[in-house]
Structure formats: structure tokens, C-alpha cells
Scaffold this active site. Sequence first.
Site, PDB file in Angstrom:
ATOM      1  N   SER A 230      49.454  32.523  79.900  1.00  0.00           N
ATOM      2  CA  SER A 230      48.654  32.524  78.673  1.00  0.00           C
ATOM      3  C   SER A 230      47.241  33.034  78.940  1.00  0.00           C
ATOM      4  CB  SER A 230      48.618  31.115  78.085  1.00  0.00           C
ATOM      5  OG  SER A 230      47.779  31.060  76.951  1.00  0.00           O
TER       6      SER A 230
ATOM      7  N   LEU B 267      47.218  36.874  79.407  1.00  0.00           N
ATOM      8  CA  LEU B 267      47.299  37.621  78.152  1.00  0.00           C
ATOM      9  C   LEU B 267      45.959  37.611  77.419  1.00  0.00           C
ATOM     10  CD1 LEU B 267      50.802  36.632  76.736  1.00  0.00           C
ATOM     11  CD2 LEU B 267      50.165  38.640  78.061  1.00  0.00           C
ATOM     12  N   HIS B 268      45.269  36.472  77.415  1.00  0.00           N
ATOM     13  CA  HIS B 268      43.953  36.415  76.773  1.00  0.00           C
ATOM     14  C   HIS B 268      42.957  37.340  77.466  1.00  0.00           C
ATOM     15  CE1 HIS B 268      45.573  32.751  74.897  1.00  0.00           C
ATOM     16  NE2 HIS B 268      44.599  32.878  74.014  1.00  0.00           N
ATOM     17  N   GLU B 269      43.007  37.399  78.784  1.00  0.00           N
ATOM     18  CA  GLU B 269      42.068  38.253  79.506  1.00  0.00           C
ATOM     19  C   GLU B 269      42.375  39.734  79.300  1.00  0.00           C
ATOM     20  OE1 GLU B 269      39.286  37.521  80.985  1.00  0.00           O
ATOM     21  OE2 GLU B 269      39.607  35.446  80.381  1.00  0.00           O
TER      22      GLU B 269
ATOM     23  N   LEU C 212      40.691  40.492  75.867  1.00  0.00           N
ATOM     24  CA  LEU C 212      39.225  40.515  75.874  1.00  0.00           C
ATOM     25  C   LEU C 212      38.677  41.608  76.781  1.00  0.00           C
ATOM     26  CD1 LEU C 212      38.497  36.680  75.894  1.00  0.00           C
ATOM     27  CD2 LEU C 212      38.333  38.275  73.989  1.00  0.00           C
TER      28      LEU C 212
END
Length: 646
Positions: free
Chosen positions: A568, A571-573, A576
Site C-alpha cells: 500500500s 502504491l502511494h509513493e 506522489l
Amino acid sequence: FFHFIFKSTVMADISMQNIVILTFVLLTVTFLGIVSVATQSKHKQQQHHKHKHKHHKTRRRRGLRGKHQFVHRPSLLDSGMAIFMPWRSDTPRSKVMQKSVFRGWYNLCWLIGTAYLLQYVLNNWRNQGALIGNLQLLSSLFHYLHELLLVLLPIYALSFSAFFLQTLMARQICGAKFTRPILHGVQHVIQTVMIFGVGLFVFFFCEHWAFTQKFALIVETLCLYMKMHSYMLTNAELAQSAQRIHRRKKHDDDDSSSSSSSEEQQDTDTSAVVTLNGGDDVDRLTPQQVVDELAVRGLRDFSSINMHSTTAANFCYYVNDDTQVNIYGFQSCYKNRSTRLFDADVPSPKSASITSMLTAASSKVHELHAEIEKLKQIESSEMEKAFRRMVLKDAVFLEHYRKTVYPSNVTLYNWIEFTFFPTLVYEPLYPRTASVRVLYVLEKIVIILFVMSFMYAILEQFILRKLSHLSIASPIQAIIDLLVPATLMEICAFFAVFDCMLNTIAELTCFADREFYQDWWNSTSFEEFARKWNRPVHEFLLRHVYYESMNSYKLSKKVALAGTFAFSIALHEVVLSACFHRFSPWLAFLSVLQLPLIPVMQSPAFKNTNFGNIVFWFGIIIGMPMACVLYAREYCVAYDCSTHIQ
């Protein structure tokens, strides 16, 4: 010691403002840990006693891991067509929000938002002679929209590779043993190339796009990535179930039946636990057995469904035993449906008995009302029992249907339909609604425009100026100034996406399971918040990352949980880093800080307490402006942030 710390931060080129921010976070975590330890020992014996009594239920649920039950559920904050509905909360079509005692506060929030937008427009007209204060900023949000649409088309076309590969798997072009592993490897390569390829494309070639356009492209790519992955793994599960059924049909002697029963025990499907074979078996269960079977399947709470207004059209799974379900068009789900809500006779008060009671109690009005209330309660209780039995029949039918549907579900229409559904977990059959409510869709579109206008006013008036002017010079002051605006932006963004947009898509596609979120605002831990605020992503991670890593790769529960958490964060990194064109893992750092808080907030001082909810909201209110300031500082190092337009 402090001199050494100061010299180290100077050599590492880390500003003292960032050190102050991180020190504050660490001190907060330490304080919460002390409170947790102080109250942990008192609760250990009670927890041990509870786990001892629940051991048999846990053992029975082990075969049901990762099975998401799609049922007919509304969204909690959905007040669809509330303007056109009666104010009373006991109407047959009353929504959850209309039943709430806080429905007047819901209207008050809309009036306050309208008053703020009116004030924003009038101030801009008086000061600048225009309704919108920064037209250049607004136009930049849509300037390269045509490029975004052009890039989305080939990405969507690439997602069809999952369907074509699944078609080849169904035909077993490389043999029954090697086809699926080889093509699974090919699909994994395609998915990896797609997500990282789009990320690198945005990172290097989309610097001129607005942040919203870059974010939309990455998020849409991630959604298609997860849909492709779920489509592959779920069809692999369906294929294994179909193969087991086919092998069992070939053997009709006693030895083969015993071997098939041992194979049945190894099956991770719900059939390993449930021995129900159809609606007739469900009708023979007692009401308590029906409740237990529903609880095993994860279906416990029916409070959001009005049982008195429920009809057979609310269910898409329940059909007669001699009919076949055509999953390629939702209208066909209703052609051969049972038109009655209940198969079994439901005990209900007879008109003759009611008349005799009215005659006997005519002299005593209060006794008459008491008898009528008793009859209503009896009828309501029987209605609830029959409703639960109907839901269990749906679940049993779906369990048997999933075993035999493959490969007839692998069709182009079925894949296209799945790509438009507001879910990331594939199933061959979903609960559907009978029609599209045009007024409901129009109301949601108006609400989306209103909420986005409100968010733009807050962004233009309060957030951008603070981030561009104070994020470098005074980050602490910027965090304090952004506490209220950033929290409002976060809540509005959640409402616009998960309640308005997803419900609009669900209405247009006749998708009936609309539990896109749960009551995350009542969370007493960040772990509970992660489960409730984004149900589609949570269900994907739970089923295809967490449980899949334990079932396929035989990982332990803790290792699987750590892997899901790392996946998770990664995927966020990716999102961003591509949008900011820099790798600044501040969100990953703040997420890692939640790890020591997980056991802390499970202690009696926080779990299911008012104090735990206060701590949760404190983290939400302080976390968003802190992340905004940290990323703004990194962004302004590379780009000119002297004006709030940039």
C-alpha cells in the site's frame, strides 16, 4: 548531545523546522504508548476469556477468508432525492440519513456551504470585478484535459489484455499444466509495465499538467491495474473449483467419493464449511441456525436495510432451482426471478382474528392499541426472519454458482461491464438494481459541482497562499493556519468521491452494493480507519494481497500483514512521486509512524472509547496539514513558489 544533533542536521541539510515537526510526532507517539501500557495489564484476563469462547467460531471461519459478500447495501451518508422525499423518517424509501436524528444538521451543513460560496463570490466581485478570484488557476485545471483523455484511451485498451489472456487460459493453449502459470507471468509483466510506465511518463513528460490531471491519470491506472489483478486471480479460483467439480463427476464409485470428500476438506471455498445445497436446505434451518450461517459468511448487520419495503428485485442471486442465470446482461437477472419475497409461508395475523380482537376490545381503547402493537411486532419479527432466510438463500446460491460458472463468464461484455463497476474485486455475479433513477443522478451531479466549488474556494483563499508563502519561512505557522482548511478539504474530497461520484457510477451501472465506506468518523484507531474509509481498496488488499499471500505463498499472518502494508505504501509513493516529480517519502514516513500506534490504540484506554476517537481525530486534523507543508517545502525547493499561482 544537542550540539551533536545540530551539527548532524546541518551536515545532512535537514532544516530545524523539519526536526521540530518530527520531534513533535515522536513525542506524541511516546505519550500514547505510556498511556497504553498503563491500562494494558487490567484488560489481559478479560481478553483471554473472550478469545477462549470465540475459538470455535474462529476455527469455522478459516475456510471463508478473502470471500467478499456483495449484497444490496446503501451508502451511509446517501440522502438520494431527499429534497423530493417526505421529511418523516418512517417512509418506505427512507435512507439512512433520513432516519438519523441528525438529518437537520445535514441540511445546515449545506446552507453553511452555500453561504460561504455566496460570500466568496460577492467579495471577488467587489474587489476584482469577477466571480472567481483566480481565473488563471481555474483554467490551469482544465488546460490539458484533452491530453489526459488521449493518454487514458491506450491505457484502458491495454487493460483488455487481462480478458484476452483469460480467454487463452480457458482454451489451455499450452496444456492444462503450463498454460495458466505462463500466462499469469505474462499478465504480471504487463501490469508492472503499465503502472510503472505510466508513473515514469507522468514523472518525465507531464510536468506542465496540473496536479489534479496527473493525480487522475495515476489513480485511474491503479484502478485498472487492480481490476486486472482481481480478474486474473478470481478466474483462477473459479477454474480450480470447476475442475474439482468436473473430476468429481467422473467418479461414481465408493472409493472416488471418499477421495473427493478428502479433497473437499482442502478446498478453501465456503463449501468447505457450509453443507447447504439449495433453498430447500435453508428452509429446514431454524431461525438461530440461519443467523449463525449468515454470521459465518460475514453478514451480521441488516440495520441499514428497510425489510418492510424489500422486494425480490433487491436480490440478484435468488432464482428458482430449475433456471439458469444469464450474467451477460443485468435485465436477464430478473426474467426468471421469483416474484414473491418469501418462499415459505410467513405467519401473519389473519384479518378474522384482527376483527374479533377489535370487537372484543372496543370498550377499552388502550387495550386495543396494545394488541395492535403486539401484532405489528409479531409481523415485524417474522418479516425479519424471512428476510434473513432470503439473504442466506442468495449466499448459498452464489457459492454453488461460482463453482460451475467458469469459463462461461469469460466474455468481452462481462469484462467491459466489470471495468465500469465501482468495485475493484471481481465476481461473476453482482447484486443489481432494476432501473436508473434520473433524478438521483442529476442530484448527485449538482452536489459534486457544489462540493468541488466549495473546495476550490478554500484552496484558492486559504491553502495555496499559506503553502507558497509560509511553508519555507515558517512551517510551524503554516501547519497551524492549515488545520481547519486542510481538514475541510479532506472531508469534502472524501464526500465528493466516495459518496457522490461512486454512487453516481453505481446508479448508472445498476450496481446495488454501495457500501463504499463505513462509519470511519467513529474510529478509535487508525487501523479501524484504514478498514472503513475506503472499502473498495480495502477489499482488494484484503482478498488479493493479504489472504493471497497466506494461501498461495504460505506466509504467516504477521508477514502477510507487513507485506500488505508495504504494498500500500509503495502504491502511494508511486502516485506522489510521479505527481510532484520528486521522490520525497514523507507520507511513507508518517505511515510507518502508525505501526507503533497499532498496539497502543488497541489498549482499553483507546479501543471503543471516546478518548480513542479524540486521538484519532487529532491525528487526522494534524496529519493532513503536516503532510501538505512537508511536500510543499520539497516542491518549492525545485520550483518557484513566490506566488500562490504556482
